[in-house]
Motif scaffolding. Structure first.
Motif, PDB file in Angstrom:
ATOM      1  N   VAL A 110      32.878  36.075   4.851  1.00  0.00           N
ATOM      2  CA  VAL A 110      33.632  36.382   3.254  1.00  0.00           C
ATOM      3  C   VAL A 110      32.909  35.497   2.496  1.00  0.00           C
ATOM      4  O   VAL A 110      32.942  35.904   1.207  1.00  0.00           O
ATOM      5  CB  VAL A 110      35.248  35.972   3.918  1.00  0.00           C
ATOM      6  N   TRP A 111      32.605  34.276   2.591  1.00  0.00           N
ATOM      7  CA  TRP A 111      31.947  33.411   1.501  1.00  0.00           C
ATOM      8  C   TRP A 111      30.609  34.042   0.886  1.00  0.00           C
ATOM      9  O   TRP A 111      30.581  34.160  -0.223  1.00  0.00           O
ATOM     10  CB  TRP A 111      31.760  32.101   2.126  1.00  0.00           C
ATOM     11  N   CYS A 112      30.020  34.613   1.986  1.00  0.00           N
ATOM     12  CA  CYS A 112      28.657  35.399   1.552  1.00  0.00           C
ATOM     13  C   CYS A 112      28.828  36.524   0.460  1.00  0.00           C
ATOM     14  O   CYS A 112      28.136  36.948  -0.124  1.00  0.00           O
ATOM     15  CB  CYS A 112      27.504  35.615   2.708  1.00  0.00           C
ATOM     16  N   ALA A 113      29.899  37.268   1.046  1.00  0.00           N
ATOM     17  CA  ALA A 113      30.328  38.586   0.244  1.00  0.00           C
ATOM     18  C   ALA A 113      30.859  38.197  -1.079  1.00  0.00           C
ATOM     19  O   ALA A 113      30.609  38.920  -1.951  1.00  0.00           O
ATOM     20  CB  ALA A 113      31.512  39.319   1.305  1.00  0.00           C
ATOM     21  N   PHE A 117      24.869  33.220  -4.485  1.00  0.00           N
ATOM     22  CA  PHE A 117      24.498  32.096  -4.330  1.00  0.00           C
ATOM     23  C   PHE A 117      24.400  31.474  -2.885  1.00  0.00           C
ATOM     24  O   PHE A 117      23.634  30.997  -2.107  1.00  0.00           O
ATOM     25  CB  PHE A 117      24.900  30.923  -5.197  1.00  0.00           C
ATOM     26  N   ALA A 118      25.425  31.729  -2.325  1.00  0.00           N
ATOM     27  CA  ALA A 118      25.871  31.303  -0.865  1.00  0.00           C
ATOM     28  C   ALA A 118      24.915  32.194   0.163  1.00  0.00           C
ATOM     29  O   ALA A 118      24.467  31.648   0.903  1.00  0.00           O
ATOM     30  CB  ALA A 118      27.306  31.691  -0.483  1.00  0.00           C
ATOM     31  N   PRO A 162      24.690  35.039  13.832  1.00  0.00           N
ATOM     32  CA  PRO A 162      24.492  35.718  12.879  1.00  0.00           C
ATOM     33  C   PRO A 162      24.817  37.117  12.681  1.00  0.00           C
ATOM     34  O   PRO A 162      25.116  37.576  11.312  1.00  0.00           O
ATOM     35  CB  PRO A 162      22.724  35.944  12.834  1.00  0.00           C
ATOM     36  N   PRO A 163      24.921  37.907  13.357  1.00  0.00           N
ATOM     37  CA  PRO A 163      25.650  39.595  13.351  1.00  0.00           C
ATOM     38  C   PRO A 163      26.717  39.464  12.648  1.00  0.00           C
ATOM     39  O   PRO A 163      27.075  40.295  11.715  1.00  0.00           O
ATOM     40  CB  PRO A 163      25.401  40.038  14.599  1.00  0.00           C
ATOM     41  N   VAL A 164      27.841  38.652  12.886  1.00  0.00           N
ATOM     42  CA  VAL A 164      28.978  38.691  12.577  1.00  0.00           C
ATOM     43  C   VAL A 164      29.377  38.383  11.037  1.00  0.00           C
ATOM     44  O   VAL A 164      29.983  38.846  10.399  1.00  0.00           O
ATOM     45  CB  VAL A 164      29.995  37.818  13.484  1.00  0.00           C
ATOM     46  N   ARG A 169      30.015  40.502   5.768  1.00  0.00           N
ATOM     47  CA  ARG A 169      29.619  40.590   4.103  1.00  0.00           C
ATOM     48  C   ARG A 169      29.317  41.984   3.773  1.00  0.00           C
ATOM     49  O   ARG A 169      29.826  42.548   2.805  1.00  0.00           O
ATOM     50  CB  ARG A 169      28.126  39.845   4.155  1.00  0.00           C
ATOM     51  N   ILE A 170      28.596  42.732   4.625  1.00  0.00           N
ATOM     52  CA  ILE A 170      28.264  44.356   4.398  1.00  0.00           C
ATOM     53  C   ILE A 170      29.451  44.992   4.410  1.00  0.00           C
ATOM     54  O   ILE A 170      29.601  45.782   3.606  1.00  0.00           O
ATOM     55  CB  ILE A 170      27.346  44.651   5.492  1.00  0.00           C
ATOM     56  N   GLY A 171      30.530  44.825   5.287  1.00  0.00           N
ATOM     57  CA  GLY A 171      31.850  45.559   5.086  1.00  0.00           C
ATOM     58  C   GLY A 171      32.620  45.211   4.072  1.00  0.00           C
ATOM     59  O   GLY A 171      32.915  46.240   3.442  1.00  0.00           O
ATOM     60  N   ILE A 172      32.618  44.096   3.708  1.00  0.00           N
ATOM     61  CA  ILE A 172      33.339  43.794   2.383  1.00  0.00           C
ATOM     62  C   ILE A 172      32.655  44.304   1.184  1.00  0.00           C
ATOM     63  O   ILE A 172      33.341  44.925   0.303  1.00  0.00           O
ATOM     64  CB  ILE A 172      33.581  42.100   2.087  1.00  0.00           C
ATOM     65  N   LEU A 173      31.527  44.212   1.172  1.00  0.00           N
ATOM     66  CA  LEU A 173      30.731  44.728  -0.227  1.00  0.00           C
ATOM     67  C   LEU A 173      30.703  46.228  -0.143  1.00  0.00           C
ATOM     68  O   LEU A 173      30.591  46.849  -1.388  1.00  0.00           O
ATOM     69  CB  LEU A 173      29.221  44.137   0.173  1.00  0.00           C
TER      70      LEU A 173
END
Length: 282
Positions: A110-113, A117-118, A162-164, A169-173
């Motif tokens: 979630v943070w990466c999405a 920067f994260a 890593p996959p999760v 991130r991809i799902g949220i974006l």
């Protein structure tokens, strides 16, 4: 030309870290070991048909009768081969590793999405974690936690997380920007947009991440038999040491059965989420 003493630097850092946090690692290791032993003891005490019925119920929830039949036959085969207790140990290690991976990976995803920067910081780290040979993770795990199921779980978490992170991130974006803008226009704050819009729409991608984490956890748990994790991987190691082809085939077959059951059940439940999401969008 002088080579870079990278191994010396890493060993120095690891030794420094261990000398200052060794007692804390021991306390954590003991607590986790007691928890794993408790789960293994509880599941091993249950009749094999009861555990089978629980997994068959999950398969039925996914609406796949063939999966129900396959699950029952698969677990019956494992019981018949006399590897039920070893399978339970492997199953517990996989489930605990997956849960820890999700607890850590979900907020990071979630943070990466939410923050480019994260993701720029975590992306190269995730690349290294995904491409590093799995055996490498066993070395620091053994140094900090000796041998047994505890270092196996921790090495598995590092290998499988890593996959999760990436798929959350991809799902949220992938949630359309116009939907996010519409929710904000109606007065939703960032937390409400995330919980009530982005995460529900990203659920199919999240389920795919969970599936991949389960599969990677299973593969790493089997490899972790080299450091005393036990389970089905231990039967494979014993067969290798004694050149017992028959025992190795039996253990390998049980691993395949467990992998197929876990993969199909998680895929089926994930497919249900995609179907319900498609129906909602329509």
């Amino acid at each position: 030309m002088h080579s870079i003493p990278l191994d010396v630097w890493i060993n120095t850092i690891v030794t420094w870290l261990y000398n200052r946090t060794g007692s804390g690692f021991n306390q954590f290791s003991n607590a986790l070991l007691h928890f794993l032993d408790l789960l293994i003891h509880i599941l091993s005490a249950l009749p094999w048909w009861l555990v089978t019925a629980a997994f068959a119920a999950l398969a039925y929830y996914g609406g796949k009768w063939r999966l129900v039949v396959g699950t029952v036959l698969g677990f019956a085969m494992i019981e018949n081969l006399g590897m039920w207790n070893a399978m339970i140990t492997t199953l517990v290690l996989v489930l605990v590793s997956t849960c820890v991976s999700l607890l850590i990976g979900f907020p990071l995803g979630v943070w990466c999405a939410q923050s480019r920067f994260a993701y720029r910081i975590l992306s190269p780290i995730l690349d290294v974690m995904q491409t590093m040979p799995s055996f490498v993770y066993l070395v620091p795990a053994v140094m900090f936690f000796s041998v047994g199921p505890v270092p196996a779980v921790l090495a598995t978490v590092i290998f499988a997380i890593p996959p999760v992170i990436r798929l959350i991130r991809i799902g949220i974006l992938q949630v359309p920007d116009d939907l996010v803008a519409a929710a904000a226009a109606f007065g939703a704050n960032d937390w409400q947009v995330l919980v009530k819009l982005q995460l529900p729409l990203a659920l199919p991608s999240i389920m795919t991440g969970i599936n991949q984490t389960i599969m990677l956890s299973l593969s790493m748990v089997v490899v972790s038999a080299m450091i005393g994790a036990g389970g089905l991987g231990n039967s494979v190691m014993t067969a290798l040491e004694t050149v017992n082809i028959g025992q190795g085939f039996e253990a390998g077959l049980c691993i395949v059965i467990l992998a197929i059951i876990l993969d199909r059940i998680s895929q089926t439940i994930g497919g249900m989420q995609r179907g319900s999401q498609t129906g909602t969008n329509n």
